[in-house]
Each structure stands twice: as structure tokens, then as C-alpha cells.
Design a protein around this motif. Sequence first.
Motif, PDB file in Angstrom:
ATOM      1  N   GLY A 197       2.729  11.626  -3.643  1.00 19.26           N
ATOM      2  CA  GLY A 197       1.299  11.394  -3.538  1.00 19.26           C
ATOM      3  C   GLY A 197       0.878  10.187  -4.350  1.00 19.26           C
ATOM      4  O   GLY A 197       1.394   9.962  -5.443  1.00 19.26           O
ATOM      5  N   VAL A 198      -0.033   9.410  -3.813  1.00 26.86           N
ATOM      6  CA  VAL A 198      -0.560   8.228  -4.495  1.00 26.86           C
ATOM      7  C   VAL A 198      -2.075   8.369  -4.565  1.00 26.86           C
ATOM      8  O   VAL A 198      -2.727   8.607  -3.545  1.00 26.86           O
ATOM      9  N   ILE A 199      -2.620   8.212  -5.762  1.00 29.39           N
ATOM     10  CA  ILE A 199      -4.064   8.321  -5.980  1.00 29.39           C
ATOM     11  C   ILE A 199      -4.571   6.939  -6.358  1.00 29.39           C
ATOM     12  O   ILE A 199      -4.032   6.299  -7.259  1.00 29.39           O
ATOM     13  N   VAL A 200      -5.597   6.476  -5.657  1.00 28.72           N
ATOM     14  CA  VAL A 200      -6.175   5.148  -5.883  1.00 28.72           C
ATOM     15  C   VAL A 200      -7.656   5.341  -6.168  1.00 28.72           C
ATOM     16  O   VAL A 200      -8.379   5.906  -5.342  1.00 28.72           O
TER      17      VAL A 200
ATOM     18  N   GLY B  83       3.077   8.896 -13.842  1.00 29.82           N
ATOM     19  CA  GLY B  83       1.742   9.448 -13.679  1.00 29.82           C
ATOM     20  C   GLY B  83       0.647   8.800 -14.496  1.00 29.82           C
ATOM     21  O   GLY B  83      -0.448   9.344 -14.608  1.00 29.82           O
ATOM     22  N   VAL B  84       0.902   7.631 -15.073  1.00 28.17           N
ATOM     23  CA  VAL B  84      -0.110   6.928 -15.850  1.00 28.17           C
ATOM     24  C   VAL B  84      -0.830   5.949 -14.929  1.00 28.17           C
ATOM     25  O   VAL B  84      -0.201   5.267 -14.120  1.00 28.17           O
ATOM     26  N   TYR B  85      -2.150   5.885 -15.042  1.00 31.80           N
ATOM     27  CA  TYR B  85      -2.914   4.942 -14.220  1.00 31.80           C
ATOM     28  C   TYR B  85      -2.651   3.512 -14.657  1.00 31.80           C
ATOM     29  O   TYR B  85      -2.506   3.230 -15.846  1.00 31.80           O
ATOM     30  N   GLY B  86      -2.593   2.618 -13.695  1.00 27.87           N
ATOM     31  CA  GLY B  86      -2.441   1.202 -13.968  1.00 27.87           C
ATOM     32  C   GLY B  86      -2.860   0.387 -12.758  1.00 27.87           C
ATOM     33  O   GLY B  86      -3.085   0.932 -11.671  1.00 27.87           O
ATOM     34  N   THR B  87      -2.949  -0.920 -12.941  1.00 33.18           N
ATOM     35  CA  THR B  87      -3.340  -1.798 -11.825  1.00 33.18           C
ATOM     36  C   THR B  87      -2.134  -2.275 -11.029  1.00 33.18           C
ATOM     37  O   THR B  87      -2.295  -2.933 -10.002  1.00 33.18           O
ATOM     38  N   TYR B  88      -0.909  -1.932 -11.480  1.00 32.78           N
ATOM     39  CA  TYR B  88       0.300  -2.268 -10.730  1.00 32.78           C
ATOM     40  C   TYR B  88       1.172  -1.023 -10.642  1.00 32.78           C
ATOM     41  O   TYR B  88       1.349  -0.301 -11.627  1.00 32.78           O
ATOM     42  N   SER B  89       1.705  -0.772  -9.450  1.00 36.01           N
ATOM     43  CA  SER B  89       2.611   0.351  -9.262  1.00 36.01           C
ATOM     44  C   SER B  89       3.534   0.054  -8.090  1.00 36.01           C
ATOM     45  O   SER B  89       3.155  -0.641  -7.145  1.00 36.01           O
ATOM     46  N   ILE B  90       4.728   0.587  -8.170  1.00 35.07           N
ATOM     47  CA  ILE B  90       5.641   0.522  -7.023  1.00 35.07           C
ATOM     48  C   ILE B  90       5.375   1.769  -6.206  1.00 35.07           C
ATOM     49  O   ILE B  90       5.594   2.897  -6.667  1.00 35.07           O
ATOM     50  N   VAL B  91       4.859   1.558  -5.000  1.00 34.18           N
ATOM     51  CA  VAL B  91       4.466   2.653  -4.119  1.00 34.18           C
ATOM     52  C   VAL B  91       5.309   2.585  -2.857  1.00 34.18           C
ATOM     53  O   VAL B  91       5.229   1.603  -2.115  1.00 34.18           O
ATOM     54  N   TRP B  92       6.128   3.618  -2.654  1.00 41.30           N
ATOM     55  CA  TRP B  92       6.964   3.724  -1.456  1.00 41.30           C
ATOM     56  C   TRP B  92       7.783   2.451  -1.227  1.00 41.30           C
ATOM     57  O   TRP B  92       7.934   1.968  -0.122  1.00 41.30           O
TER      58      TRP B  92
ATOM     59  N   LEU C 111       7.157  -0.650  -2.369  1.00 42.05           N
ATOM     60  CA  LEU C 111       6.421  -1.914  -2.423  1.00 42.05           C
ATOM     61  C   LEU C 111       5.635  -2.016  -3.722  1.00 42.05           C
ATOM     62  O   LEU C 111       5.055  -1.037  -4.193  1.00 42.05           O
ATOM     63  N   GLY C 112       5.601  -3.215  -4.307  1.00 45.50           N
ATOM     64  CA  GLY C 112       4.800  -3.443  -5.504  1.00 45.50           C
ATOM     65  C   GLY C 112       3.355  -3.695  -5.113  1.00 45.50           C
ATOM     66  O   GLY C 112       3.064  -4.605  -4.346  1.00 45.50           O
ATOM     67  N   ILE C 113       2.459  -2.867  -5.617  1.00 45.30           N
ATOM     68  CA  ILE C 113       1.032  -2.986  -5.314  1.00 45.30           C
ATOM     69  C   ILE C 113       0.316  -3.435  -6.583  1.00 45.30           C
ATOM     70  O   ILE C 113       0.383  -2.765  -7.610  1.00 45.30           O
ATOM     71  N   ASP C 114      -0.377  -4.574  -6.492  1.00 47.10           N
ATOM     72  CA  ASP C 114      -1.153  -5.098  -7.613  1.00 47.10           C
ATOM     73  C   ASP C 114      -2.617  -5.094  -7.200  1.00 47.10           C
ATOM     74  O   ASP C 114      -3.033  -5.873  -6.339  1.00 47.10           O
ATOM     75  N   THR C 115      -3.398  -4.198  -7.793  1.00 43.95           N
ATOM     76  CA  THR C 115      -4.797  -4.077  -7.392  1.00 43.95           C
ATOM     77  C   THR C 115      -5.679  -5.173  -7.979  1.00 43.95           C
ATOM     78  O   THR C 115      -6.750  -5.437  -7.444  1.00 43.95           O
ATOM     79  N   GLN C 116      -5.236  -5.826  -9.058  1.00 47.12           N
ATOM     80  CA  GLN C 116      -6.034  -6.930  -9.629  1.00 47.12           C
ATOM     81  C   GLN C 116      -5.984  -8.153  -8.730  1.00 47.12           C
ATOM     82  O   GLN C 116      -7.008  -8.784  -8.477  1.00 47.12           O
ATOM     83  N   SER C 117      -4.797  -8.498  -8.268  1.00 44.14           N
ATOM     84  CA  SER C 117      -4.665  -9.691  -7.423  1.00 44.14           C
ATOM     85  C   SER C 117      -4.722  -9.367  -5.931  1.00 44.14           C
ATOM     86  O   SER C 117      -4.719 -10.265  -5.110  1.00 44.14           O
ATOM     87  N   ALA C 118      -4.797  -8.073  -5.603  1.00 45.57           N
ATOM     88  CA  ALA C 118      -4.802  -7.604  -4.203  1.00 45.57           C
ATOM     89  C   ALA C 118      -3.556  -8.104  -3.461  1.00 45.57           C
ATOM     90  O   ALA C 118      -3.626  -8.514  -2.317  1.00 45.57           O
ATOM     91  N   GLU C 119      -2.401  -8.056  -4.152  1.00 47.53           N
ATOM     92  CA  GLU C 119      -1.146  -8.500  -3.564  1.00 47.53           C
ATOM     93  C   GLU C 119      -0.167  -7.350  -3.423  1.00 47.53           C
ATOM     94  O   GLU C 119      -0.126  -6.447  -4.258  1.00 47.53           O
ATOM     95  N   ILE C 120       0.624  -7.437  -2.364  1.00 49.26           N
ATOM     96  CA  ILE C 120       1.719  -6.509  -2.125  1.00 49.26           C
ATOM     97  C   ILE C 120       2.992  -7.330  -2.129  1.00 49.26           C
ATOM     98  O   ILE C 120       3.059  -8.381  -1.503  1.00 49.26           O
ATOM     99  N   SER C 121       4.009  -6.844  -2.858  1.00 48.16           N
ATOM    100  CA  SER C 121       5.251  -7.617  -2.973  1.00 48.16           C
ATOM    101  C   SER C 121       6.449  -6.676  -2.948  1.00 48.16           C
ATOM    102  O   SER C 121       6.316  -5.450  -3.076  1.00 48.16           O
ATOM    103  N   LEU C 122       7.619  -7.278  -2.777  1.00 51.50           N
ATOM    104  CA  LEU C 122       8.858  -6.526  -2.908  1.00 51.50           C
ATOM    105  C   LEU C 122       9.281  -6.583  -4.372  1.00 51.50           C
ATOM    106  O   LEU C 122       9.420  -7.675  -4.932  1.00 51.50           O
ATOM    107  N   PRO C 123       9.455  -5.436  -5.022  1.00 46.03           N
ATOM    108  CA  PRO C 123       9.830  -5.456  -6.435  1.00 46.03           C
ATOM    109  C   PRO C 123      11.272  -5.916  -6.599  1.00 46.03           C
ATOM    110  O   PRO C 123      12.059  -5.898  -5.647  1.00 46.03           O
TER     111      PRO C 123
END
Length: 186
Positions: free
Chosen positions: A120-123, A160-169, A171-183
Motif C-alpha cells: 500500500g502507498v499513501i500519498v 513507513g516514514v513519510y518523505g518527499t521521495y520514495s521507491i514505489v513499485w 520506480l523512484g517518485i519525487d513529489t518535490q520535483s514531480a519526477e519519476i525515475s528508475l532508482p
Amino acid sequence: LRLQRLFPHLPVVITKRDVDAAFKRIPVRAADAGWFTVEIPQLWIHQEIHDCPETSSGASDPGPSFLWVFAVLPFGWNGSPGEFQAVASLPTIYHRHHRPADVWAHGDLPFNSHTFVDDGVIVESVVGARPWVSSRCFEAGIRAALGPDAVSLPKKSEEGVYGTYSIVWGLGIDTQSAEISLPENK
């Protein structure tokens, strides 16, 4: 992106929750148990191939067998993720049908989460204590659907710690820069 548009000056954060022993929480119908049964010769368990007695036909006698019946979804069966997904959707449905009780302090939008199999991913936007209230609600949904001990505590302490970057399924998700990348590789 939706949360950044609604709250442009507030950070959007991500956390993850995992179901502990997910497939073991889904029982197999007794009528289907034959599909989840395997016969294991005792010979394989004891690894005593060289001491195996010969039969009159000259073939090795494997001795008695054990019949292993899976009463829950087996890990490794390619159908288990799909079967589990029907149940895995329940915590997300539960979560998305709730919002903070104190809408003045934490916003009035329903909570936001996504699930893939047992991950589960919570945003959430950081509006008051909204992310942490949201996490508790998602965990309540997991417990309601899969049992009181269903939230994986080791995974929660690891991811389980909140942050602006996470590897989700994957993919690297960066909510500050609104970028998705391969970690980078582990």
C-alpha cells in the motif's frame, strides 16, 4: 500532481505499508484443496538416495510419501497475486471512504492511497497532521480486512516514514520535483 495543484505551497509526502504474510491470510476453499496439493516422497525429505532399497523390478522404492495440502494461497503460484488482489483492494477502498474528523485542521478531502498486491502507498499533503491520521486509517483498513496483526511492523519501521521521495513499485517518485525515475541498483 492533484495534491500539488490543490495545495501548491504544501509538501506532498509518501509512505508505504505492507501486509505481513499476505497470501497466508487468504484461505483456500476446501473444494479447491486438490488444486493446492503436492505429494513429496519421504526420500526427498531425508536425501538418502544411495540407501534406497531395491524392489523386485529393480527400480528404487521411494518409500512413503507426505501429502502436503495448502490451506492458504501458496507463495509461488502465479495465480496467488491475482486472487489476493480482490482482498488487497479492501484497505484502499476503506481508506478512500474516510477523511479527517477535524476538517478545519486537516482538510476535507478523502484520504488518498493506492495498492498493488500487498503493498500500500499513501500519498498526502502536509495539512495539519493529515498524513499521520491518514496512515492510521489505512492501517485500520488493513486490520479490518486481514486481521489485527496484518500490518507488517518490520516493513513499517523500514519504509513507513513519510518523505518527499520514495521507491514505489520499482520506480523512484519525487513529489518535490514531480519526477519519476528508475532508482539505482541495490
